[in-house]
Design a protein around this motif. Sequence first.
Motif, short mmCIF file in Angstrom:
data_model
loop_
_atom_site.label_atom_id
_atom_site.label_comp_id
_atom_site.label_asym_id
_atom_site.label_seq_id
_atom_site.Cartn_x
_atom_site.Cartn_y
_atom_site.Cartn_z
N LEU B 26 0.96 -1.13 0.07
CA LEU B 26 -0.10 -0.14 0.09
C LEU B 26 0.99 1.17 0.04
O LEU B 26 2.00 1.47 0.69
CB LEU B 26 -0.84 0.02 1.18
N ASP B 27 0.21 2.30 -0.73
CA ASP B 27 1.08 3.56 -0.48
C ASP B 27 0.23 4.46 -0.42
O ASP B 27 -0.95 4.64 -1.03
CB ASP B 27 1.62 4.05 -2.20
N VAL B 28 0.31 5.58 0.66
CA VAL B 28 -0.55 6.62 1.12
C VAL B 28 0.02 7.90 1.06
O VAL B 28 0.90 8.02 1.56
CB VAL B 28 -0.94 6.39 2.30
N PRO B 29 -0.27 8.72 -0.30
CA PRO B 29 0.60 9.98 -0.47
C PRO B 29 0.29 11.03 0.65
O PRO B 29 -0.64 10.81 1.49
CB PRO B 29 0.19 10.42 -1.80
N GLN B 30 1.31 11.79 1.21
CA GLN B 30 1.02 12.67 2.16
C GLN B 30 -0.06 13.75 1.62
O GLN B 30 -0.43 13.97 0.44
CB GLN B 30 2.27 13.55 2.43
N GLY B 31 -0.64 14.08 2.83
CA GLY B 31 -1.89 14.93 2.37
C GLY B 31 -3.13 14.58 1.85
O GLY B 31 -3.90 15.35 1.29
N THR B 32 -3.24 13.44 2.21
CA THR B 32 -4.55 12.74 1.70
C THR B 32 -5.31 12.02 2.59
O THR B 32 -4.87 11.80 3.53
CB THR B 32 -4.21 11.67 0.54
N LEU B 33 -6.51 11.75 2.37
CA LEU B 33 -7.13 11.06 3.07
C LEU B 33 -7.70 9.61 2.76
O LEU B 33 -8.24 9.33 1.65
CB LEU B 33 -8.71 11.65 3.39
N PHE B 34 -7.09 8.64 3.57
CA PHE B 34 -7.35 7.43 2.95
C PHE B 34 -8.17 6.31 3.76
O PHE B 34 -8.03 6.40 5.01
CB PHE B 34 -5.64 6.77 3.16
N GLY B 35 -9.01 5.79 3.37
CA GLY B 35 -9.89 4.95 4.27
C GLY B 35 -9.78 3.50 3.72
O GLY B 35 -9.59 3.10 2.89
N LEU B 36 -9.59 2.68 5.11
CA LEU B 36 -9.64 1.37 4.90
C LEU B 36 -10.98 0.72 5.49
O LEU B 36 -11.44 0.97 6.44
CB LEU B 36 -8.56 0.83 5.92
N LEU B 37 -11.59 0.09 4.47
CA LEU B 37 -12.99 -0.44 4.63
C LEU B 37 -12.68 -2.11 4.70
O LEU B 37 -12.00 -2.70 3.79
CB LEU B 37 -13.66 -0.27 3.11
N GLY B 38 -13.48 -2.46 5.79
CA GLY B 38 -13.40 -4.13 5.51
C GLY B 38 -14.50 -4.61 6.43
O GLY B 38 -14.75 -3.92 7.58
N PRO B 39 -14.99 -5.80 6.54
CA PRO B 39 -15.71 -6.24 7.65
C PRO B 39 -15.00 -6.49 8.96
O PRO B 39 -13.75 -6.62 8.79
CB PRO B 39 -16.36 -7.68 6.61
N ASN B 40 -15.94 -6.85 9.74
CA ASN B 40 -15.09 -7.19 11.08
C ASN B 40 -14.10 -8.39 11.14
O ASN B 40 -14.46 -9.50 10.29
CB ASN B 40 -16.18 -7.52 12.23
N GLY B 41 -13.08 -8.32 11.50
CA GLY B 41 -11.95 -9.33 11.84
C GLY B 41 -11.09 -9.55 10.29
O GLY B 41 -10.55 -10.23 9.96
N ALA B 42 -11.21 -8.17 9.60
CA ALA B 42 -10.65 -8.40 8.34
C ALA B 42 -8.97 -8.00 8.43
O ALA B 42 -8.50 -8.15 7.55
CB ALA B 42 -11.40 -7.22 7.27
#
Lengths: 239, 310
Positions: B26-42
């Motif tokens: 995974l790469d998350v650039p600076q100054g951004t809003l990154f969301g991690l979606l996943g079911p419980n226990g993911a």
Amino acid sequence: MSDIMTVMRKERQMLFRYRGGRMRFVLTLLSPLLLAFYVSWSSGVRWVEQPVPVFPCALVAVLAVIIVVPETFAGERERHTLETLLATRLGDASILFGKLGLAVAFSMILVGVVLTLGLITANIFHWQGELLLYTAQNLTVTFTVSLLMSVLVAAVGVIISLGSETVQEATQTLAGVVLVPPIILGMLVLIFRRKFVYMLMLAGRPISGLVVLLTFTLIDVLLLAELRRRFHRSRLLLD
Amino acid sequence: MRPPALRTEALTRDFGAIRAIDSLSLDVPQGTLFGLLGPNGAGKTTTIRLLLALLQPTSGRAEVLGLDTQKEGQQIRTRVGALLEHTGLYEQLTAEENLDFFGRVWKLPHAARRARIEELLREIGLWDRRAEPVGKWSKGMRQRLALARALLHHPTLLLLDEPTAGLDVVAASQVREALTRMVRHDGLTVVLTTHNMLEAERLCDTLGVIRRGRLVAVDQPDRLRANHAAPCLEIRGGNFSTSVQEAIRLREEVTSIDVSNGTLTIEFDRPIDSSPIVRLLIEHGASVQEVLKRTPSLEDVFLALTEDEE
């Protein structure tokens, strides 16, 4: 060092701050105060001149640590605050010794209270025309033994607290562990009565006392080193 | 070019026989809003713990703000603000005492600490209640205070585990606005986990969908919708006979058909032009009153991605 003080400050703020906490604090103080009063009243001048306060003070130090130390990590875990604390910039040693330090400091404050009350009692009930004061040797031995006992029990208590899910579990385990050595010692005394009297006579000599203190110091240092070795953020979260 | 705020390479974490995180890159650039979606226990919470160096990876590596999580955990935690699964507030302490403790932890000087605490407590509307033990507060108030605590030391990266969980609509909206403002104006990078699809769509520049520890998709929300969920036609009318349904079903782009309450719902496996479908329906005797082309929601994408794995 300032990080350790920060953790100690937070621990102090939280001490006895819950419903019924003040009453528990008063009850905690009651036993050492009664003990200090009774022993100093019954032993008179010997309270200040001989190492009579060593036993009550060491006992109070141990009891104080037993009250405080189970909370250290099991309490954080139970209240779901441990992970947030570990996610801060605080180093492992600061968290560990801040928590351990508060338990030891609390116990030593109670030892100070016992010594003060004992001194007042001795002066009031055994007044001999001049102020009774502790001898330097008596005070040093009492504080050293109390401190060594306090650190010993605190280190064992933190190790137990690190592995416990709840404060109740940590308290019960610690109480069990702390009771074992005196019980074994009592049994040995009953079995080897004569030899024990001889050992007591030997212990009366300064060199034997020093050996005992050094042995306790060594045990404390080894326990603290073991504690430091065991303390890992990742292991705490896996528990 | 600035280095990414966060980079993971084949990050893997096992708990005994269970693989909680599986080759996460995974790469998350600076100054951004990154969301991690996943079911419980993911594996969302485990990912955050790995990024904060609270856990060590079994294999692979992660860098946060250019720092290696296995070697520079303390430096990472110094520069990152975190709001984890639980608020982590000391309930016996007052709001002010809580923030004061964490301010001391981050070595804010006395005057700056006092000013920052007041600024944050006023911003979240809790200044007047600063002397109350937080144990008496509602979950929403505690969550706001925990967010304030995460921001106390002006972090450059915020890791938030379900930041709006337990908040009412107004408070959740305020938190989202505040996060957007901090990212757009202050250049803060935010990585958050959420179950709230609407929130993820409105808030995040990029979304990652994680399932059973594996990253199954990463993209901008609208591109995720376009690429990972079937478009759908809802046709209101009548006489959707078996022969009509058979004719529709014969088209290769059609994946499913359902008729209920006078509405024919057709799902497709690719973007479609609705006019040939409508023409086909009329040719086979169906009456068409209204045609609605439904864009797949993020929830559809999420379900499609997570069901694909079954």
